[in-house]
Design a protein around this motif. Structure first.
Motif, PDB file in Angstrom:
ATOM      1  N   TRP A 261       4.323   7.784  10.634  1.00 46.41           N
ATOM      2  CA  TRP A 261       4.989   8.096  11.904  1.00 46.41           C
ATOM      3  C   TRP A 261       4.296   7.361  13.043  1.00 46.41           C
ATOM      4  O   TRP A 261       4.947   6.718  13.883  1.00 46.41           O
ATOM      5  CB  TRP A 261       4.970   9.604  12.110  1.00 46.41           C
ATOM      6  CG  TRP A 261       5.237  10.113  13.492  1.00 46.41           C
ATOM      7  CD1 TRP A 261       4.334  10.226  14.512  1.00 46.41           C
ATOM      8  CD2 TRP A 261       6.479  10.607  14.012  1.00 46.41           C
ATOM      9  NE1 TRP A 261       4.916  10.761  15.628  1.00 46.41           N
ATOM     10  CE2 TRP A 261       6.239  11.003  15.353  1.00 46.41           C
ATOM     11  CE3 TRP A 261       7.744  10.779  13.480  1.00 46.41           C
ATOM     12  CZ2 TRP A 261       7.238  11.535  16.168  1.00 46.41           C
ATOM     13  CZ3 TRP A 261       8.744  11.319  14.287  1.00 46.41           C
ATOM     14  CH2 TRP A 261       8.494  11.690  15.609  1.00 46.41           C
ATOM     15  N   ASP A 262       2.986   7.452  13.097  1.00 49.85           N
ATOM     16  CA  ASP A 262       2.229   6.776  14.152  1.00 49.85           C
ATOM     17  C   ASP A 262       2.377   5.261  14.062  1.00 49.85           C
ATOM     18  O   ASP A 262       2.587   4.577  15.083  1.00 49.85           O
ATOM     19  CB  ASP A 262       0.738   7.133  14.059  1.00 49.85           C
ATOM     20  CG  ASP A 262       0.450   8.540  14.548  1.00 49.85           C
ATOM     21  OD1 ASP A 262       1.264   9.105  15.307  1.00 49.85           O
ATOM     22  OD2 ASP A 262      -0.602   9.099  14.164  1.00 49.85           O
TER      23      ASP A 262
ATOM     24  N   GLY B 139       0.808  -1.212   0.000  1.00 48.86           N
ATOM     25  CA  GLY B 139       0.000   0.000   0.000  1.00 48.86           C
ATOM     26  C   GLY B 139       0.836   1.254   0.000  1.00 48.86           C
ATOM     27  O   GLY B 139       0.546   2.213  -0.708  1.00 48.86           O
ATOM     28  N   SER B 140       1.935   1.259   0.823  1.00 49.08           N
ATOM     29  CA  SER B 140       2.790   2.438   0.895  1.00 49.08           C
ATOM     30  C   SER B 140       3.515   2.665  -0.428  1.00 49.08           C
ATOM     31  O   SER B 140       3.681   3.783  -0.871  1.00 49.08           O
ATOM     32  CB  SER B 140       3.791   2.304   2.053  1.00 49.08           C
ATOM     33  OG  SER B 140       4.674   1.218   1.815  1.00 49.08           O
ATOM     34  N   MET B 141       3.951   1.578  -1.069  1.00 51.57           N
ATOM     35  CA  MET B 141       4.611   1.714  -2.363  1.00 51.57           C
ATOM     36  C   MET B 141       3.631   2.257  -3.400  1.00 51.57           C
ATOM     37  O   MET B 141       3.987   3.053  -4.244  1.00 51.57           O
ATOM     38  CB  MET B 141       5.158   0.355  -2.809  1.00 51.57           C
ATOM     39  CG  MET B 141       6.365  -0.108  -2.017  1.00 51.57           C
ATOM     40  SD  MET B 141       7.747   1.071  -2.130  1.00 51.57           S
ATOM     41  CE  MET B 141       8.141   0.945  -3.866  1.00 51.57           C
ATOM     42  N   LYS B 142       2.391   1.835  -3.293  1.00 53.47           N
ATOM     43  CA  LYS B 142       1.388   2.332  -4.216  1.00 53.47           C
ATOM     44  C   LYS B 142       1.220   3.836  -4.053  1.00 53.47           C
ATOM     45  O   LYS B 142       1.103   4.569  -5.033  1.00 53.47           O
ATOM     46  CB  LYS B 142       0.059   1.626  -3.983  1.00 53.47           C
ATOM     47  CG  LYS B 142      -1.050   2.069  -4.933  1.00 53.47           C
ATOM     48  CD  LYS B 142      -2.330   1.306  -4.659  1.00 53.47           C
ATOM     49  CE  LYS B 142      -3.448   1.762  -5.599  1.00 53.47           C
ATOM     50  NZ  LYS B 142      -4.724   1.057  -5.333  1.00 53.47           N
ATOM     51  N   PHE B 143       1.219   4.326  -2.818  1.00 51.76           N
ATOM     52  CA  PHE B 143       1.082   5.761  -2.586  1.00 51.76           C
ATOM     53  C   PHE B 143       2.284   6.514  -3.139  1.00 51.76           C
ATOM     54  O   PHE B 143       2.141   7.579  -3.743  1.00 51.76           O
ATOM     55  CB  PHE B 143       0.919   6.045  -1.090  1.00 51.76           C
ATOM     56  CG  PHE B 143       0.660   7.491  -0.779  1.00 51.76           C
ATOM     57  CD1 PHE B 143      -0.585   8.057  -1.023  1.00 51.76           C
ATOM     58  CD2 PHE B 143       1.656   8.296  -0.264  1.00 51.76           C
ATOM     59  CE1 PHE B 143      -0.825   9.391  -0.760  1.00 51.76           C
ATOM     60  CE2 PHE B 143       1.428   9.635   0.004  1.00 51.76           C
ATOM     61  CZ  PHE B 143       0.180  10.180  -0.241  1.00 51.76           C
ATOM     62  N   SER B 144       3.475   5.970  -2.966  1.00 52.63           N
ATOM     63  CA  SER B 144       4.680   6.610  -3.502  1.00 52.63           C
ATOM     64  C   SER B 144       4.600   6.719  -5.020  1.00 52.63           C
ATOM     65  O   SER B 144       4.960   7.746  -5.606  1.00 52.63           O
ATOM     66  CB  SER B 144       5.930   5.805  -3.115  1.00 52.63           C
ATOM     67  OG  SER B 144       6.096   5.778  -1.715  1.00 52.63           O
TER      68      SER B 144
ATOM     69  N   ILE C 239      14.838   4.511  11.748  1.00 51.55           N
ATOM     70  CA  ILE C 239      14.697   4.861  13.164  1.00 51.55           C
ATOM     71  C   ILE C 239      14.081   3.697  13.929  1.00 51.55           C
ATOM     72  O   ILE C 239      14.540   3.331  15.024  1.00 51.55           O
ATOM     73  CB  ILE C 239      13.848   6.127  13.324  1.00 51.55           C
ATOM     74  CG1 ILE C 239      14.575   7.334  12.716  1.00 51.55           C
ATOM     75  CG2 ILE C 239      13.537   6.391  14.793  1.00 51.55           C
ATOM     76  CD1 ILE C 239      13.729   8.588  12.628  1.00 51.55           C
ATOM     77  N   ALA C 240      13.038   3.101  13.369  1.00 50.17           N
ATOM     78  CA  ALA C 240      12.371   1.977  14.039  1.00 50.17           C
ATOM     79  C   ALA C 240      13.304   0.782  14.181  1.00 50.17           C
ATOM     80  O   ALA C 240      13.207   0.014  15.151  1.00 50.17           O
ATOM     81  CB  ALA C 240      11.120   1.577  13.265  1.00 50.17           C
TER      82      ALA C 240
ATOM     83  N   LEU D 243      11.324  10.256   3.496  1.00 50.04           N
ATOM     84  CA  LEU D 243      10.994  10.348   4.916  1.00 50.04           C
ATOM     85  C   LEU D 243      10.496   9.007   5.472  1.00 50.04           C
ATOM     86  O   LEU D 243      10.760   8.665   6.632  1.00 50.04           O
ATOM     87  CB  LEU D 243       9.941  11.428   5.137  1.00 50.04           C
ATOM     88  CG  LEU D 243      10.421  12.867   4.885  1.00 50.04           C
ATOM     89  CD1 LEU D 243       9.244  13.833   4.872  1.00 50.04           C
ATOM     90  CD2 LEU D 243      11.444  13.298   5.934  1.00 50.04           C
ATOM     91  N   LYS D 244       9.792   8.253   4.642  1.00 48.35           N
ATOM     92  CA  LYS D 244       9.319   6.936   5.082  1.00 48.35           C
ATOM     93  C   LYS D 244      10.498   5.997   5.337  1.00 48.35           C
ATOM     94  O   LYS D 244      10.505   5.237   6.328  1.00 48.35           O
ATOM     95  CB  LYS D 244       8.389   6.338   4.030  1.00 48.35           C
ATOM     96  CG  LYS D 244       7.802   4.987   4.425  1.00 48.35           C
ATOM     97  CD  LYS D 244       6.780   4.521   3.433  1.00 48.35           C
ATOM     98  CE  LYS D 244       7.415   4.074   2.147  1.00 48.35           C
ATOM     99  NZ  LYS D 244       8.137   2.771   2.315  1.00 48.35           N
ATOM    100  N   LYS D 245      11.507   6.053   4.486  1.00 48.90           N
ATOM    101  CA  LYS D 245      12.692   5.216   4.676  1.00 48.90           C
ATOM    102  C   LYS D 245      13.424   5.577   5.960  1.00 48.90           C
ATOM    103  O   LYS D 245      13.914   4.702   6.682  1.00 48.90           O
ATOM    104  CB  LYS D 245      13.645   5.361   3.487  1.00 48.90           C
ATOM    105  CG  LYS D 245      13.171   4.671   2.222  1.00 48.90           C
ATOM    106  CD  LYS D 245      14.244   4.704   1.144  1.00 48.90           C
ATOM    107  CE  LYS D 245      15.441   3.840   1.536  1.00 48.90           C
ATOM    108  NZ  LYS D 245      16.442   3.768   0.429  1.00 48.90           N
TER     109      LYS D 245
END
Length: 275
Positions: free
Chosen positions: A176-177, A5-10, A38-39, A31-33
């Motif tokens: 982030w959340d 899903g995140s790749m689709k948004f990118s 960080i995680a 920023l997602k990377k």
């Protein structure tokens, strides 16, 4: 499923970016990377990459100063770094990007507002000069419609730029959340970041859009005064044209603005002589 899903948004962000604004959007994927790093506890790697955004230029080439942080991203002992400091660096980078986008939207809005003011003044000087229709007044009228059409398109594209960045901001704070297992991204950080920005307040763009549509309705040859600028152009025979006609229309618009500039200069010169 979440990764897909995140790749689709990118990819959607890449697909809908406008050529004239390329490279000035909120860097969602970057920023997602960094959030993932960080995680995963890759603090130094995240800080090193975040530091590359420290002086990102806006569309005009100006470099925006960074929001204050409690440390310098490029320095520091690895043993002294904490998750809180890395998160602070990430938020500072996001704030810089939002400020840069906001600067671009403000500059674009000011340019469009000035164009509309110039066209309004030109309409009063050129079209209002003769009561009876004649070839020159009709020429000015048709080219005024086409100039307003390009202005309406510019507003539409600037709104699209603003909205796409707004979506990227909201989406990255949802990440982030989710990635950092927090609950303050969308509920607290998001409203704080957009406060006082064009991203959070589209009223000026909407007002300009309404003014342009009103200008169309006053000049439209169609009986329905609520038609869109696109329909008004088609009704006036100014829809999709060949490349040659487009070029002549642009030359005509340059003539209109030259006429406006010459008239304004003449008025200024007369006032100077009187005073």
């Amino acid at each position: 499923h979440g990764q897909r899903g995140s790749m689709k948004f990118s990819k959607l962000l890449d697909e809908y970016q406008l050529s004239e604004w390329k490279g000035t959007y909120v860097p969602y994927y970057f920023l997602k990377k960094r959030l993932n790093e960080i995680a995963a506890g890759k603090i130094q790697e995240a800080l090193r990459e975040l530091s590359t955004l420290k002086s990102t230029p806006d569309r005009s080439g100006r470099r925006l100063s960074a929001p204050p942080t409690s440390f310098d991203v490029g320095t520091g002992n690895a043993a002294m770094l904490s998750d809180d400091l890395v998160r602070e660096a990430w938020l500072a980078a996001l704030q810089r990007e939002v400020r840069r986008v906001d600067s671009n939207v403000n500059r674009g809005l000011e340019e469009l507002q000035q164009q509309f003011l110039d066209l309004t003044q030109l309409s009063q000087q050129g079209v209002g000069a003769t009561a009876e229709p004649n070839p020159m007044s009709q020429f000015l009228h048709l080219n005024m419609l086409e100039a307003l059409g390009r202005l309406a398109d510019g507003i539409y594209r600037l709104k699209g730029y603003n909205e796409l960045n707004h979506a990227a901001l909201y989406k990255i704070l949802r990440k982030w959340d989710k990635v950092l297992m927090r609950n303050d991204g969308v509920s607290q950080i998001y409203p704080q970041i957009i406060e006082g920005t064009r991203i959070g307040d589209m009223s000026a763009l909407e007002a300009l859009d309404a003014n342009v549509k009103e200008a169309f309705s006053q000049r439209s040859p169609a009986p329905n005064q609520d038609i869109s600028p696109e329909v008004a152009l088609l009704a006036a025979g100014l829809g999709r044209r060949s490349a040659g006609l487009q070029g002549r229309a642009l030359q005509a618009e340059r003539f209109l603005f030259f006429f406006l500039g010459s008239s304004s200069a003449l008025v200024v010169s007369i006032i100077a002589l009187i005073c």
